[in-house]
Design a protein around this motif. Sequence first.
Motif, PDB file in Angstrom:
ATOM      1  N   ASN A  71       0.810  -1.226   0.000  1.00  0.00           N
ATOM      2  CA  ASN A  71       0.000   0.000   0.000  1.00  0.00           C
ATOM      3  C   ASN A  71       0.837   1.267   0.000  1.00  0.00           C
ATOM      4  O   ASN A  71       0.458   2.295   0.523  1.00  0.00           O
ATOM      5  N   ILE A  73       3.703   2.317   1.252  1.00  0.00           N
ATOM      6  CA  ILE A  73       4.514   2.947   2.297  1.00  0.00           C
ATOM      7  C   ILE A  73       5.961   2.967   1.835  1.00  0.00           C
ATOM      8  O   ILE A  73       6.686   3.914   2.055  1.00  0.00           O
ATOM      9  N   ARG A  90       0.732   8.662  -6.968  1.00  0.00           N
ATOM     10  CA  ARG A  90       0.470   9.531  -5.833  1.00  0.00           C
ATOM     11  C   ARG A  90      -1.036   9.797  -5.666  1.00  0.00           C
ATOM     12  O   ARG A  90      -1.550   9.808  -4.550  1.00  0.00           O
ATOM     13  N   LEU A  93      -2.916   6.847  -4.114  1.00  0.00           N
ATOM     14  CA  LEU A  93      -2.515   6.363  -2.792  1.00  0.00           C
ATOM     15  C   LEU A  93      -3.655   6.294  -1.775  1.00  0.00           C
ATOM     16  O   LEU A  93      -3.861   5.253  -1.159  1.00  0.00           O
ATOM     17  N   PRO A  94      -4.403   7.390  -1.584  1.00  0.00           N
ATOM     18  CA  PRO A  94      -5.457   7.322  -0.562  1.00  0.00           C
ATOM     19  C   PRO A  94      -6.436   6.186  -0.852  1.00  0.00           C
ATOM     20  O   PRO A  94      -6.834   5.459   0.062  1.00  0.00           O
ATOM     21  N   ARG A  97      -4.770   2.784  -0.168  1.00  0.00           N
ATOM     22  CA  ARG A  97      -4.628   2.496   1.265  1.00  0.00           C
ATOM     23  C   ARG A  97      -5.952   2.056   1.868  1.00  0.00           C
ATOM     24  O   ARG A  97      -5.974   1.354   2.879  1.00  0.00           O
ATOM     25  N   LEU A 102      -3.609  -3.271   5.798  1.00  0.00           N
ATOM     26  CA  LEU A 102      -2.318  -3.788   6.231  1.00  0.00           C
ATOM     27  C   LEU A 102      -2.298  -3.877   7.753  1.00  0.00           C
ATOM     28  O   LEU A 102      -2.491  -2.886   8.442  1.00  0.00           O
ATOM     29  N   PHE A 104      -0.026  -4.816  10.960  1.00  0.00           N
ATOM     30  CA  PHE A 104       1.366  -5.038  11.330  1.00  0.00           C
ATOM     31  C   PHE A 104       1.498  -6.140  12.367  1.00  0.00           C
ATOM     32  O   PHE A 104       0.547  -6.475  13.067  1.00  0.00           O
ATOM     33  N   ASN A 106       3.190  -6.333  15.231  1.00  0.00           N
ATOM     34  CA  ASN A 106       3.041  -5.983  16.637  1.00  0.00           C
ATOM     35  C   ASN A 106       1.819  -5.087  16.807  1.00  0.00           C
ATOM     36  O   ASN A 106       1.808  -3.958  16.329  1.00  0.00           O
ATOM     37  N   ASP A 109       2.094  -1.464  17.638  1.00  0.00           N
ATOM     38  CA  ASP A 109       2.396  -0.477  16.599  1.00  0.00           C
ATOM     39  C   ASP A 109       1.130  -0.096  15.847  1.00  0.00           C
ATOM     40  O   ASP A 109       0.973   1.037  15.396  1.00  0.00           O
ATOM     41  N   GLN A 110       0.254  -1.068  15.706  1.00  0.00           N
ATOM     42  CA  GLN A 110      -0.969  -0.856  14.929  1.00  0.00           C
ATOM     43  C   GLN A 110      -1.985  -0.026  15.711  1.00  0.00           C
ATOM     44  O   GLN A 110      -2.690   0.796  15.143  1.00  0.00           O
ATOM     45  N   PHE A 122     -10.150   5.339  13.027  1.00  0.00           N
ATOM     46  CA  PHE A 122      -9.096   6.141  12.395  1.00  0.00           C
ATOM     47  C   PHE A 122      -9.105   5.997  10.864  1.00  0.00           C
ATOM     48  O   PHE A 122      -9.106   6.992  10.139  1.00  0.00           O
ATOM     49  N   GLY A 123      -9.140   4.751  10.389  1.00  0.00           N
ATOM     50  CA  GLY A 123      -9.091   4.515   8.945  1.00  0.00           C
ATOM     51  C   GLY A 123     -10.253   5.164   8.212  1.00  0.00           C
ATOM     52  O   GLY A 123     -10.052   6.016   7.338  1.00  0.00           O
ATOM     53  N   HIS A 126     -10.192   8.922   8.116  1.00  0.00           N
ATOM     54  CA  HIS A 126      -9.226   9.488   7.180  1.00  0.00           C
ATOM     55  C   HIS A 126      -9.551   9.166   5.739  1.00  0.00           C
ATOM     56  O   HIS A 126      -8.930   9.688   4.824  1.00  0.00           O
ATOM     57  N   MET A 174     -12.247  -0.164   7.214  1.00  0.00           N
ATOM     58  CA  MET A 174     -12.030   0.588   5.979  1.00  0.00           C
ATOM     59  C   MET A 174     -12.626  -0.139   4.777  1.00  0.00           C
ATOM     60  O   MET A 174     -12.481   0.321   3.651  1.00  0.00           O
TER      61      MET A 174
END
Lengths: 261, 261, 313
Positions: A71, A73, A90, A93-94, A97, A102, A104, A106, A109-110, A122-123, A126, A174
């Motif tokens: 995606n 990154i 570019r 991208l949105p 994503r 995706l 992760f 850990n 971190d996610q 959040f997803g 945004h 999402m």
Amino acid sequence: MPVVHAPATVPSAPPTAPHATVVIDVADLTYTYPGGQPALRGVSLRIMEGEKVALVGPNGAGKSTLMLHLNGILGGPASPVHICGRPLSRDNLPLIRGLVGLVFQNPDDQLFSPTVLEDVAFGPLHQGLPEAEVRQRAARALEQVGMAGFEGRLSHQLSLGQKKRVAIATVLSMAPALLVLDEPTAGLDPRGRRQLIGLLRDLPVTMLVSTHDMWLVDELFPRMVIMDEGRVVADGPTPELLAQPSLLEAHGLESLALPHH
Amino acid sequence: MNANAFDRYLERASAVHRLDPRVKVIVTLAFIVAVALLPDGTWAAYGAAALLIAATTAAARLSPGLVLRRSLLGLPFLLAAVTVLFTVPGRALWEGPWGLVVTDGGLVRFSSITLRSLLSLGAAVLLTATTRFPDVLHALRHLRVPAVLVAIIAFMYRYLFVLVDEAQRLLRARAARSARLPDARGGGSLAWRAAVVGHMAGQLFVRSLDRSERVYHAMQARGYRGELLTLAPHVMRRRDWLALMIGGMAIATVTLVGRIA
Amino acid sequence: MNIIPAGILLHIPDGFLNVLVSAVCWLLTLIILGIAVANTRRDLDERLVPLAGVMAAFIFAAQMLNFPVAGGTSGHFIGAALAFIVLGPWLGLLAMTAVIAVQALVFQDGGLLVMGANILVMGVVPGFLAWFVYRLGQGRGARAQTLLAGTAAWLSVVVAALVVALLLAFSGTSSLGVVMPAMLGVHALIGLGEALITVAALSFIRRARPSLLEEERSVGAGGWVVAGLSIALLLVLFAPFASGHPDGLEWVAESAGFLSTAQDAPYSILPDYTVPFLGETGLSTIAAGLLGALLVAGLVFLAARSLRRRSLV
């Protein structure tokens, strides 16, 4: 016979119907980390809608790097990655994503928001969705992973298994076309692992899952891709690849030595 | 230890807990400012303020002993104020050695500082015990604290628990390796021990830096492009406005008592 | 592990600073934070929030790393010097600010009305000082750099203590003649631990990630604003004492023209401040110094005790 092929020659046999859409199309992807260390050397991969594919290989094989490309990154505008037919430009991208969920390895971190709801919202927030819809999606995603009612909980108070499931919910909200999971069962106790496997089996989404858990591969994924040293070294039906202990051992993988293989 | 052990929020089914966090933040800050503005020796006003704290404690179904205990946390700092006992001019109450004289003015000043500090701490303790920190953050955002700062604090709060656990593991690893004879102090020289801590801090720093990168990727993967959007979780209801009014009036009363006395 | 980490002597609770001092500190802090946000936003863009947030959590966690000193007390570190050196001054300041805010809002370690003062005391003043001192070593040999890093860390603690003493004196909460030498004395010792830890942490980081410390981080134009503000602040704080005025606070009040306001105000914003037994005889000065030293030593002891009681390991 499984397709055990050289890096650049791609075509892996899609097991689904011929008219199914291509979700992931990676053609000869090469990537070198800023430090000069090559991570991917000509990776090609094609995954069709509805497929559940396992991505295995030793640590440092390039699995996580490949996932970060899916995606955008990692990888610039010239990235040879297409998601649902769209290049990773570019402008795209949105959208991409939103298409690639995706998750992760850990979950700490996610899950970066203080509360579960904020993270799952959040997803979609945004993506620019209106608040009412965001809340609806968050509730649905939590329900899908069996975490309904946890909206107000603080992320740091969840168990690892709960965190992993919420992490999956953060991308399900999402409405992605594809789930990409990095080591979803790592560190889980047997019960947490069973719950997660059940969840992955029931989710009706295209999936690419990296894992060291060969039992999980055997149980859940009809197709398996082996990576080593930045290359795809084997790609084919799981039972056939698992039946080749020498292939597995050559790439640092465990053989299951199951009686029925 | 689990880092959760130091969460200071206390779950209760009380009206105070259910109040809009904005009301609680505003009333707390107003209370602290009002108390700071009370002149020395206005005992009646201190009493009124203490009554307000006690009433809120009761309404929040918290134990008064607990609120008091937590309010005493700042007490060691009082030693810094002890000097005013001797330096404020007034009638001599008690003559100590070295020509130090405790004056009545000094005693009034010292007691006033002590009480004002305790009252302010009591208010802050109540806010923390009845409001979950993510809600405090929402309140701050609504009260026009710059969004970037609030977001940084929110991330810090989330990763505080993760990194404290990590620091804990480092300390445990050190403890596991430092065997000590019964009579020896062990652990090398003071400088050496400090250096060990320094190395742990360095290690923690490098790990944290890597983590911030992974968190950033996880945010990007879900559509973050520099602007942080959040749900608007709170709506002021009638009882919130009522509480705001009552709080304001109570604080005004405390101030008034201080001026009349 | 301690819940309330190092620097308890530097976390001023509410009630110890008067409203005027608190407000002035908030004003200065807000200006400097505004510059910090603008600068870091420009440099880091969307990376700012996760980086500063996780780094703030790092400082908080690092403050919990301790080492046994003697008599059941343990040394900690405060981290302003390290934060400013490895993150650059603006990001370092934002991280320290988040740390101070969470300590006040979650742990009641440091007050709310005085939070502006605490950010000055534990972030702005020690951080920028450490940063400038550390930068003197750029381009020099490894030994000079180490020495300067240690000095920077030591100074950061001592100067923080100095500012706390000044703010307390300004608020009429303690007498400068007693508390300043005592605070300075104790923190000169605490600063040694800070210096050792900071140097060791930097040497680890230099070995693990050499590129991090080689990066040229400029302060930008905002740096001069902060330098100017700091110098102005120090002048205002020190001028009365340097000029030999018997009562520094009133001198400042008078020259700032708000003494009459302060007296007429319904509240004594500026309370009386006198040091009756100082300057008369040498003995009383020594006595006061001793008393102060004892007080702060007791303070450290109590703080260490209360920390130990709240130990969770």
